[in-house]
Write an enzyme that holds these catalytic residues in place. Structure first.
Site, short mmCIF file in Angstrom:
data_model
loop_
_atom_site.label_atom_id
_atom_site.label_comp_id
_atom_site.label_asym_id
_atom_site.label_seq_id
_atom_site.Cartn_x
_atom_site.Cartn_y
_atom_site.Cartn_z
N LEU A 11 -7.29 27.81 -13.24
CA LEU A 11 -5.96 28.25 -14.05
C LEU A 11 -5.00 27.35 -13.45
CD1 LEU A 11 -6.02 31.98 -14.38
CD2 LEU A 11 -7.26 30.25 -15.79
N ALA A 13 -1.82 26.32 -15.71
CA ALA A 13 -1.02 26.20 -16.75
C ALA A 13 0.49 26.36 -16.32
CB ALA A 13 -1.25 27.08 -17.84
N LYS A 337 -0.42 -6.57 1.92
CA LYS A 337 -0.58 -5.98 0.80
C LYS A 337 -1.32 -6.98 0.01
CE LYS A 337 1.56 -6.80 -2.89
NZ LYS A 337 1.20 -7.82 -4.05
N HIS A 349 2.41 -10.96 14.73
CA HIS A 349 3.70 -10.46 14.88
C HIS A 349 4.73 -10.76 13.61
CE1 HIS A 349 2.74 -11.59 19.32
NE2 HIS A 349 2.47 -12.76 18.61
N TYR A 352 5.05 -11.36 6.91
CA TYR A 352 4.20 -10.57 5.73
C TYR A 352 3.27 -11.31 5.14
CZ TYR A 352 4.34 -9.24 0.98
OH TYR A 352 3.85 -8.89 -0.40
N ASN A 363 -5.30 -17.99 12.60
CA ASN A 363 -4.26 -17.61 13.21
C ASN A 363 -2.89 -17.58 12.52
OD1 ASN A 363 -3.59 -16.45 16.43
ND2 ASN A 363 -1.88 -17.86 15.69
N SER A 409 5.14 -25.47 13.06
CA SER A 409 6.12 -24.33 13.22
C SER A 409 7.27 -24.59 12.17
CB SER A 409 6.61 -23.89 14.48
OG SER A 409 5.38 -23.50 15.19
#
EC number: 2.7.7.23
Length: 452
Positions: A11, A13, A337, A349, A352, A363, A409
């Site tokens: 149930l 509802a 992600k 370190h 993203y 690396n 870099s």
């Protein structure tokens, strides 16, 4: 169970108005899964079983969730909320198909177990027409009491109607019932609505069973298992109980947790052997962690897989679609992600990595960003095996960096880089000797002239 087939009706509802939320009550989460999903997962499954969920009008999201968890489920709508017995009869079409056992459960009791459902069916096999789930309440005020005479359940006495002696009883009604399928419909259809609310209450079935000369039994369980969720406070209490269960199960399975009370898990979290989870880690839905992996403190993982002997964190965020290969490393203040890191890759370190594939033993230096969004669409970055990306680099997708390539870099890389090549994409350094000294002298002189 000994060849008996079973229909379970859940149930679901109710609007859950006391939750003060636009989300249907049974779709609120506990342990990373909806309340409803926990109940459906515990309900009998496999050959000889069928499952039905009764939902409220306009609650298609509840029907969709039921179908996601148990694709074999049937759903029926209770058009008017006229009590629990009325809700059960909304699924009359399923009941009349016939089942040896009819289980009736509630979608807002996420802590109930498959073992309890199985125990509910045992009295039916022994000849009972009805089994009611009960518990000994720490504070029984407000609960219906289960009146047991000579080992048989004879009545459910609501708190307001109970005598002083009955109020001292602690054995209370949990709501879950199991009917012998041969008599279930006859009993439920006899339930009337001669009460102050004009509703049809399933609890009246106990009295009808006694009137028919049939047997009703009680199955007892712990109070925590039958917690119903009606408010956000009760939701939080259920979460505490669920997390305690999940932590204990993880520890019993060999997971090392230094401070388990600080770790939050999802009901579907999968651990290998010799996994270590440091304090203040949050693990959401869809996470698998393989043998020997370590998740360091203050990390947050959702819909991610972590390979053998891999290391994540501290302060890492793994978002949906992340796959960390064997021996790979995700370090502090790294967010990923829809990213695949092959075995031995390192992102140690302040980085993203999104919509990307990072080859084995590559690396990625500190401060590297995969620039995956152009304001309209997401684009992928491919980084080859053994590549080296220098610190503070921006990789503008779509982009492919070849195996063994080096990125200097501080580079902004916008074009594909061949295997074993060096790419440097930064401005030419300008050097003016003595400029800083002359600049300071000029500024100091201007300050003196201004102050006079």
């Amino acid at each position: 169970m000994s060849g008996r087939n079973c229909l379970t009706i859940v149930l679901a509802a109710g609007e859950g108005t006391r939750m003060r939320s636009s989300l249907p009550k049974v779709l609120h989460p506990v342990g990373g899964q909806t309340l409803l999903s926990h109940v459906l997962a515990a309900a009998p499954g496999g050959p000889g079983t069928s499952l039905t969920v009764v939902i409220g009008p306009g609650h298609q999201a509840v029907a969709d969730e039921a179908k996601r968890v148990r694709p074999d489920v049937m759903t029926f709508v209770q058009d008017e909320r006229l009590g629990t017995a009325h809700a059960v009869l909304a699924a009359k079409e399923a009941i009349i198909r016939g089942a040896d056992d009819l289980l009736i459960a509630f979608g807002d009791t996420p802590l109930i177990s498959a073992d309890t459902f199985a125990r509910m069916r045992a009295p039916l096999r022994a000849g009972a027409s009805l089994a009611v789930l009960g518990f000994h309440a720490r504070d029984p005020a407000g609960y219906g009491r289960l009146i047991v005479t000579d080992g048989r359940l004879t009545a459910i006495r609501e708190d307001a109607d109970a005598s002083p002696e009955e109020r001292r009883m602690t054995l209370c009604n949990a709501g879950v019932m199991a009917f012998d399928g041969r008599t279930a419909l006859r009993i439920i259809e006899k339930i009337g609505n001669a009460n102050s609310k004009g509703e049809y209450y399933l609890t009246d079935a106990v009295g009808l069973v006694a009137e028919l000369g049939l047997t009703a039994a009680v199955i007892e369980t712990g109070e925590d298992e039958v917690r119903g969720i009606n408010t956000k406070a009760q939701l939080a209490e259920a979460e505490q109980v669920m997390q305690a269960r999940l932590r204990k199960a993880a520890l019993d399975a060999g997971v090392t947790m230094v401070a388990p009370e600080t770790v939050f898990l999802s009901a579907d979290t999968s651990f290998g052997r010799d996994v270590t989870i440091e304090p203040y880690v949050i693990i959401g839905q869809g996470v698998t962690i393989a043998d020997g992996a370590v998740v360091h403190a203050f990390s947050h993982l959702v819909q991610a897989s972590i390979g053998r002997n891999a290391s994540v964190g501290p302060y890492a965020r793994l978002r949906p679609g992340t796959s960390v290969g064997d021996g790979a490393r995700i370090g502090n203040f790294v967010e990923t992600k829809a990213a695949v890191l092959e075995a031995g890759a390192k992102v140690n370190h302040l980085t993203y990595i999104g919509d990307a594939h990072v080859g084995a033993k590559a690396n990625i230096g500190a401060g590297t960003i995969t620039c995956n969004y152009d304001g309209f669409n997401k684009h992928r970055t491919e980084i080859g095996e053994g590549a080296f990306v220098g610190s503070n680099s921006s990789l503008v997708a779509p982009l492919r960096i070849g195996a063994g390539a080096y990125i200097g870099s501080g580079s902004v890389v916008t074009k594909n880089v061949p295997d074993d090549a060096l790419a440097v994409g930064r401005g030419q350094q300008t050097l003016r000797e003595g400029w800083a000294k002359r600049f300071r002298e000029m500024k100091l002189l201007a300050r003196k002239q201004k102050t006079g």
